[in-house]
Motif scaffolding. Structure first.
Motif, short mmCIF file in Angstrom:
data_model
loop_
_atom_site.label_atom_id
_atom_site.label_comp_id
_atom_site.label_asym_id
_atom_site.label_seq_id
_atom_site.Cartn_x
_atom_site.Cartn_y
_atom_site.Cartn_z
N MET A 142 39.15 -7.31 40.28
CA MET A 142 40.56 -7.33 40.66
C MET A 142 40.80 -6.50 41.90
SD MET A 142 43.91 -6.41 38.35
CE MET A 142 43.49 -4.67 38.20
N LEU A 143 40.09 -5.36 42.04
CA LEU A 143 40.31 -4.46 43.16
C LEU A 143 39.03 -4.31 43.96
CD1 LEU A 143 42.29 -1.57 41.40
CD2 LEU A 143 43.22 -3.56 42.57
N THR A 144 39.18 -4.05 45.27
CA THR A 144 38.02 -3.77 46.10
C THR A 144 37.54 -2.35 45.80
OG1 THR A 144 39.38 -2.87 47.87
CG2 THR A 144 38.98 -5.25 47.90
N LYS A 145 36.36 -2.02 46.34
CA LYS A 145 35.80 -0.69 46.11
C LYS A 145 36.73 0.40 46.63
CE LYS A 145 31.66 2.08 47.00
NZ LYS A 145 30.32 2.11 47.65
N LYS A 146 37.30 0.18 47.82
CA LYS A 146 38.20 1.18 48.40
C LYS A 146 39.47 1.32 47.56
CE LYS A 146 36.61 0.81 53.18
NZ LYS A 146 36.97 0.49 54.58
N LYS A 147 39.97 0.19 47.06
CA LYS A 147 41.18 0.27 46.22
C LYS A 147 40.88 0.93 44.88
CE LYS A 147 44.00 -3.42 48.19
NZ LYS A 147 44.77 -4.67 47.91
N TRP A 148 39.66 0.72 44.36
CA TRP A 148 39.29 1.42 43.12
C TRP A 148 39.27 2.93 43.34
CZ3 TRP A 148 39.72 0.35 38.37
CH2 TRP A 148 39.54 -0.94 37.87
N THR A 149 38.82 3.34 44.53
CA THR A 149 38.83 4.77 44.84
C THR A 149 40.25 5.32 44.82
OG1 THR A 149 36.85 4.53 46.23
CG2 THR A 149 38.19 6.51 46.56
N ILE A 150 41.16 4.60 45.47
CA ILE A 150 42.56 5.03 45.48
C ILE A 150 43.12 5.02 44.07
CG2 ILE A 150 44.88 4.44 46.27
CD1 ILE A 150 43.64 3.32 48.80
N PHE A 151 42.83 3.95 43.32
CA PHE A 151 43.33 3.84 41.95
C PHE A 151 42.86 5.01 41.10
CE2 PHE A 151 43.05 2.23 37.56
CZ PHE A 151 44.35 1.79 37.38
N SER A 152 41.60 5.41 41.24
CA SER A 152 41.06 6.53 40.47
C SER A 152 41.76 7.83 40.82
CB SER A 152 39.55 6.66 40.72
OG SER A 152 38.87 5.49 40.34
N LEU A 153 42.04 8.03 42.11
CA LEU A 153 42.76 9.23 42.53
C LEU A 153 44.19 9.25 41.99
CD1 LEU A 153 41.53 9.43 46.24
CD2 LEU A 153 40.97 11.03 44.41
N LEU A 154 44.82 8.07 41.97
CA LEU A 154 46.18 7.98 41.44
C LEU A 154 46.19 8.29 39.94
CD1 LEU A 154 47.47 4.77 43.28
CD2 LEU A 154 47.89 7.17 43.88
N VAL A 155 45.19 7.80 39.23
CA VAL A 155 45.07 8.09 37.80
C VAL A 155 44.90 9.60 37.57
CG1 VAL A 155 43.54 7.86 35.79
CG2 VAL A 155 44.21 5.83 37.09
N LEU A 156 44.04 10.21 38.39
CA LEU A 156 43.81 11.66 38.27
C LEU A 156 45.09 12.43 38.52
CD1 LEU A 156 41.43 13.60 37.76
CD2 LEU A 156 41.13 13.75 40.24
N CYS A 157 45.86 11.98 39.52
CA CYS A 157 47.14 12.63 39.82
C CYS A 157 48.10 12.47 38.64
CB CYS A 157 47.73 12.02 41.09
SG CYS A 157 49.41 12.57 41.47
N GLY A 158 48.27 11.24 38.16
CA GLY A 158 49.21 10.98 37.09
C GLY A 158 48.82 11.61 35.77
N GLY A 159 47.52 11.84 35.58
CA GLY A 159 47.06 12.40 34.31
C GLY A 159 47.07 13.91 34.24
N THR A 160 47.32 14.57 35.37
CA THR A 160 47.29 16.04 35.36
C THR A 160 48.64 16.69 35.67
OG1 THR A 160 46.56 15.99 37.69
CG2 THR A 160 44.85 16.19 36.01
N ILE A 161 49.50 16.01 36.43
CA ILE A 161 50.70 16.68 36.92
C ILE A 161 51.70 16.98 35.81
CG2 ILE A 161 51.96 14.56 37.48
CD1 ILE A 161 52.91 16.14 40.05
N TYR A 162 51.66 16.21 34.71
CA TYR A 162 52.66 16.42 33.66
C TYR A 162 52.17 17.29 32.51
CZ TYR A 162 55.81 13.08 35.82
OH TYR A 162 56.66 12.46 36.69
N LYS A 163 51.02 17.91 32.65
CA LYS A 163 50.52 18.74 31.56
C LYS A 163 51.41 19.96 31.32
CE LYS A 163 48.54 16.51 29.99
NZ LYS A 163 48.83 15.41 30.87
N LEU A 164 51.86 20.59 32.39
CA LEU A 164 52.73 21.78 32.23
C LEU A 164 54.13 21.42 31.76
CD1 LEU A 164 51.44 23.83 35.28
CD2 LEU A 164 51.42 24.60 32.90
N PRO A 165 54.81 20.43 32.37
CA PRO A 165 56.12 20.07 31.84
C PRO A 165 56.06 19.57 30.39
CG PRO A 165 55.82 19.16 34.03
CD PRO A 165 54.50 19.72 33.62
#
Length: 421
Positions: free
Chosen positions: A1-24
């Motif tokens: 579904m995604l190119t290699k470069k888009k998978w890289t971006i997708f993984s970074l977005l997942v990492l961002c979304g999965g960590t930023i709400y831990k404190l709130p």
């Protein structure tokens, strides 16, 4: 579904979304320690969440304007690092007003600066036939990151004795993770596909500004926003399954934190792909998926109200609440996907996501406090039955709104087909 470069971006977005709400979302794994070491009642914890949501709602309104204009890499990185610094202050164990202040600022750093931009970045990775899967697997990835980070924090909590010092160490652990991810994201996304895409669109954006007025006049976008509103009003109630099992079922304190993590994070891993794949491959429509799952939610909530909880096993109670939570998380996985399904133009996607977030997350302004005060005012099973009843009312509203959304999207597609013909 995604190119290699888009998978890289997708993984970074997942990492961002999965960590930023831990404190709130500190309450998910540390609800009981928050009550003990911050000296908070159910209602006061609800107040902190409501203050956060008030600021968030105002922030989402402001982000309607800038979410399509500022560099995504910069806003997401700054929001992560600032959130981590707020966590460092939180570890000093401020008083009640200090806690309200921190949760208010979380509304700026996590939601206003980050969330609409993050959603837009995910949406732009695929076309309108892939939105359910994109957001479904995004939620799954967030669930994996959430679970690993949260269980690691519980491990830190236990390592430092499981008391005051452990709670403080857990907060600092969350803070350091947010800061580290913010730094990684800032440098890893530099010069990537996103930057090239922004450069190519620079001239186009000068001539064609994001159509804020068009988004505000779009009936479909408003229906999407209010369907998110109904899902989130029900979702807010999941937080109180933790004290429900502790008070009604006498869930051992050792299992409370673990259940909170499973309830809030592990279910994302289950709900994300299930919701996304059914929405895309079976129903061919995220809006239809929301309609049917709202009906299921009402049925399950009625069952939760009438069950004889005083005579049931704690493990059966856990299963019942987790099954309902899984349904809600399948909805959360796809509740922004109708924006792609409706064919909102790329230049307006960020504004549409911001408006959807502005309306959609508004229940947190009052639901956490409302549910918390009901539980404080009606101790025992009765209070929880009232809360479940209110959640069912919001789900019934969702049935009506999602039905109108399905009709609106169908009409928009027919109108587009006639124009193209």
């Amino acid at each position: 579904m995604l190119t290699k470069k888009k998978w890289t971006i997708f993984s970074l977005l997942v990492l961002c979304g999965g960590t930023i709400y831990k404190l709130p979302s500190l309450k998910d794994a540390f609800y009981v320690p928050m009550q003990e070491y911050f000296n908070l009642t159910n209602g006061e914890i609800g107040n902190a969440m409501s203050v956060n949501s008030i600021v968030t709602t105002i922030g989402f309104f402001l982000s309607i304007y800038f979410s399509d204009r500022l560099p995504r890499r910069f806003t997401m990185s700054v929001s992560l690092i600032t959130t981590g610094l707020l966590g460092v202050y939180l570890s000093t164990m401020p008083g009640y007003w200090g806690i309200l202040f921190v949760w208010a600022l979380f509304g700026v750093t996590c939601d206003m600066l980050n969330w609409p931009v993050l959603l837009k970045s995910v949406s732009l990775l695929g076309d309108k036939t892939q939105q359910g899967r994109l957001f479904g697997f995004f939620e799954t990835g967030r669930g994996v990151v959430d679970t690993v980070v949260a269980f690691s924090a519980l491990g830190v909590f236990a390592w430092f004795g499981g008391g005051y010092l452990g709670f403080k160490a857990g907060i600092l652990f969350y803070s350091s993770i947010a800061i580290i991810v913010g730094i990684i994201l800032f440098f890893a996304m530099k010069g990537n596909v996103e930057e090239a895409e922004l450069a190519k669109q620079e001239e186009k954006k000068k001539a064609e500004k994001p159509g804020l007025g068009g988004v505000l006049k779009n009936k479909t976008v408003w229906l999407i926003a209010f369907s998110v509103f109904c899902v989130y009003a029900v979702y807010c109630g999941l937080t109180f399954f933790i004290p429900f099992l502790s008070n009604v079922y006498a869930l051992p304190i050792a299992l409370v934190g673990a259940y909170g993590i499973i309830n809030q994070y592990c279910l994302k891993m289950v709900g994300g792909p299930i919701g996304g794949l059914i929405a895309d491959n079976v129903l061919k429509s995220p809006s239809k998926y929301l309609f049917y799952t709202f009906i299921i939610s009402v049925v399950l909530l009625v069952v939760l109200i009438i069950l004889p909880h005083e005579h049931m096993s704690v493990y059966l109670g856990m299963v019942c609440t987790l099954v309902f939570g899984a349904v809600v998380f399948t909805q959360r996985a796809v509740f922004f996907a109708p924006i792609g399904e409706a064919g909102i133009s790329e230049k307006n996607t960020g504004a549409a996501m911001a408006l959807g977030s502005f309306i959609g997350y508004a229940p947190a302004m009052f639901c956490y406090s409302l549910y918390g005060y009901i539980l404080d005012g009606y101790p025992g099973l009765l209070g929880y039955q009232i809360v479940f009843g209110l959640m069912a009312v919001f789900a019934c509203m969702g049935i009506c709104i999602s039905a109108m959304l399905i009709k609106s999207i169908r009409q928009d597609k027919q109108s587009t087909s006639l124009q193209s013909a």
